[in-house]
Design a protein around this motif. Structure first.
Motif: not given
Length: 655
Positions: A224-228, A262-279
């Motif tokens: 749902i949080l598609k941008s990570g 993104i920086d030393s304190s920020t790492t974004i987790i993002k689902i692959n968009p095709i996997i996201k649509d499937y889920i």
């Protein structure tokens, strides 16, 4: 060469492009599927299965045709769980080629980065809006699409090559409007055709094994949080309780997600968009609404004076990780849909809707505040994308404030020099704006003046003359009218008038207006005078766009004066960030100036990394604008730079 490319990112299109670098030799591509290979013995067995020959025999046979053919042996779908011995065997293959095997190239592809291949790898990233537009223009008549439709197509494809291909296949037989209105572009048939069986098996494990419950929950939330999102923010709501780095690692190892620092304190987790649509296709509306309600509170944060977006939103914007609308728009739509559904149910059963009305009022406020924040932080492309996403819903739930959305869109389009769309939305705003909203009416006048100044200066002068007296002498509208009317004066008198108006605007703390006037005045000043004045603009203006302008103009003056020694490494970093911002926002005129400036500095400093990056991005802009002059100019400069500079060992990052 090693290629790391998430699912659907066009790895085979990228590989097939190598044929264009050959002269008379014919390219031959051989694919070795390594998706089930975990050991060296299994890899060697897979080579025999695919080619009926051991690798040593293949190399000998291929070398006999060195003059006619070039062979690309692709070891595809390499998994991160392949053992170290097998990975080292593959990594050492290029060095083990005999002298007579120089017409053979090894390519290693994986959806994740593998450390054994890091010294000779490229990474395929999502397509930018510009790249998506180039692909559309290459396949269809460019006049077939409006800029808004291109942006919507890019948003639907999420920059994923396979998703864009699916949309283009539909466009072959249907109109743009019909395709964009189709909600089921990426259906089960698409998912089954594009998601490997091994990946579907991994997803089934998450659904069936109780021990993977939290990993599945993270997968659902991130779909749902598609941008990570960051792990820290995922755990800010009770729905994310118990999530930890182990679950992130599992999603990455299963090749369902990637991470971006993104920086030393920020790492974004993002689902692959095709996997996201499937889920998402497997989730119930109730689960989608529950997650969306929980994480809207994490993304849009109430304050005493209104609302603010999460710190991650600002970091993402500043680093250029995401170019279009972020999670906020999607979360708002799901929350509004949930609220309206509850209201319809209560109406059917005769229950009170007082709490739902309160919630809907809050969502109206969040939506308008979100667009306001984007526009006033100089995110013009994002403003347009987010407003278009919300517009149909706003027409249903907040018709009385629709004109404010039109105002933000008109302003954003004007800043991007799309004057036709700017006029369209400004007219719509003026038509709906109530007479008692003096603030918006003043803004309409100012926007109209700026628009006419760019499109019809005579009409702008007439408009300023007619309406100037309606505004207070200390207002932006009044002073801007005088700026426009200064165009009727002789050169010397005009210069004196603008100097006086700039001082007056600055004294009244209308800093953006003052600096706009300053930039015009500086066209008549020496470089030494420009630098002094531009420092004043950089320090005073809260407008990100004007900060970019002032920074570029200052360093232009330094370069023109030959004062390269005054340009520090941090200045180059700042200019590179500005360049990326202008590229994303498509400010073509200022982008061209920044491109020349960075090129001059990079050539002087022999900065190969900058030359390669801006040559690639610049070429995209020149082609989109049919600017053959700049395309040929920088191709010649690039070839001259290559001829002078040894480039061996330089690693490039594609995207």
């Amino acid at each position: 060469m090693s290629i790391s490319a998430p699912l659907g990112y066009g790895v085979y299109d990228f590989i097939s492009s190598f044929r264009h670098s050959l002269d008379k030799q014919r390219p031959i591509f051989l694919r070795i599927d390594c998706s089930e290979s975990l050991t060296k013995a299994q890899v060697e067995n897979q080579i025999k299965t695919a080619t009926n020959q051991p690798l040593s025999q293949l190399i000998f046979l291929f070398s006999t045709k060195a003059d006619e053919e070039v062979y690309f042996i692709i070891f595809d779908n390499i998994k991160s769980k392949m053992n170290a011995d097998a990975l080292m065997y593959l990594a050492n293959l290029p060095d083990s080629l005999p002298e007579f095997g120089k017409n053979i190239f090894f390519i290693f592809s994986s959806s994740v980065t593998i450390k054994q291949f890091r010294n000779f790898h490229v990474e395929l990233e999502a397509l930018t809006l510009h790249e998506s537009q180039l692909i559309l223009n290459d396949r269809f008549d460019w006049a077939q699409f409006t800029q808004s439709q291109v942006a919507q197509i890019h948003d639907r494809s999420e920059g994923v090559t396979d998703k864009l291909e699916q949309i283009m296949d539909f466009l072959e037989n249907s109109s743009v409007e019909e395709v964009l209105a189709h909600d089921d572009i990426f259906d089960d048939d698409f998912h089954l055709a594009h998601i490997p069986k091994t990946t579907l098996n991994q997803i089934d494990i998450l659904f069936t094994e109780p021990s993977k419950e939290l990993t599945l929950k993270m997968l659902n939330i991130l779909s749902i949080l598609k941008s990570g999102e960051t792990l820290t923010n995922l755990t800010r709501d009770k729905l994310g309780a118990g999530l930890n780095p182990k679950h992130v690692q599992e999603l990455v190892r299963f090749e369902l997600a990637t991470t971006f620092r993104i920086d030393s304190s920020t790492t974004i987790i993002k689902i692959n968009p095709i996997i996201k649509d499937y889920i998402l296709s497997k989730m119930s509306k109730e689960d989608i609404f529950r997650i969306s309600t929980a994480y809207l509170k994490v993304t849009v944060i109430p304050t005493k004076s209104g609302v603010k977006l999460s710190s991650l939103n600002r970091k993402v914007y500043q680093t250029g990780y995401s170019t279009e609308e972020d999670n906020t728009g999607t979360l708002l739509l799901y929350n509004i849909e949930s609220c309206l559904q509850n209201m319809r149910y209560n109406e059917r059963v005769g229950d009170s809707n007082e709490m739902n009305e309160r919630r809907l009022n809050k969502l109206r406020f969040y939506s308008s505040s979100y667009i306001y924040i984007l526009r006033n932080s100089d995110r013009y492309s994002e403003t347009i994308s987010a407003a278009e996403l919300l517009l149909d819903t706003v027409k249903e739930i907040d018709q009385d404030n629709l004109y404010k959305y039109y105002m933000h869109m008109a302003s954003a389009y004007r800043m991007k020099a799309n004057y036709t769309e700017a006029k369209k939305y400004l007219d719509l705003c003026e038509e709906l704006c109530p007479d008692d909203d003096k603030g918006t009416l003043d803004t309409i006048f100012i926007e109209r003046l700026y628009l006419l100044e760019s499109t019809d200066i005579d009409a702008a002068i007439a408009f300023a003359k007619t309406h100037k007296s309606e505004y207070h002498k200390t207002s932006v509208a009044f002073i801007l009218s005088d700026v426009i009317l200064a165009e009727t004066k002789g050169a010397d008198e005009r210069f004196k008038t603008l100097v006086r108006l700039e001082k007056r605007a600055r004294k009244l703390k209308h800093f953006t207006l003052a600096n706009n006037i300053l930039f015009t005045i500086n066209n008549e000043r020496s470089n030494v005078e420009k630098i002094k004045q531009l420092d004043k603009a950089i320090e005073s203006d809260r407008s990100g766009y004007n900060f970019c302008r002032a920074t570029i103009y200052k360093h232009q003056a330094l370069v023109e004066s030959g004062m390269y020694d005054r340009i520090k490494d941090q200045d180059i970093n700042d200019l590179s960030n500005i360049y990326n911002y202008l590229f994303r926002q498509k400010f073509d005129t200022l982008f061209t100036k920044c491109h020349k400036l960075l090129w001059d500095i990079a050539a002087y400093r022999q900065r190969q990394d900058i030359i390669y990056t801006i040559y690639y991005k610049g070429t995209i802009v020149w082609r989109l604008n049919s600017d053959l002059k700049n395309e040929e100019k920088y191709l010649t400069l690039f070839q001259d730079f290559e001829a002078m500079t040894p480039l061996n060992g330089l690693a490039h990052k594609t995207g």
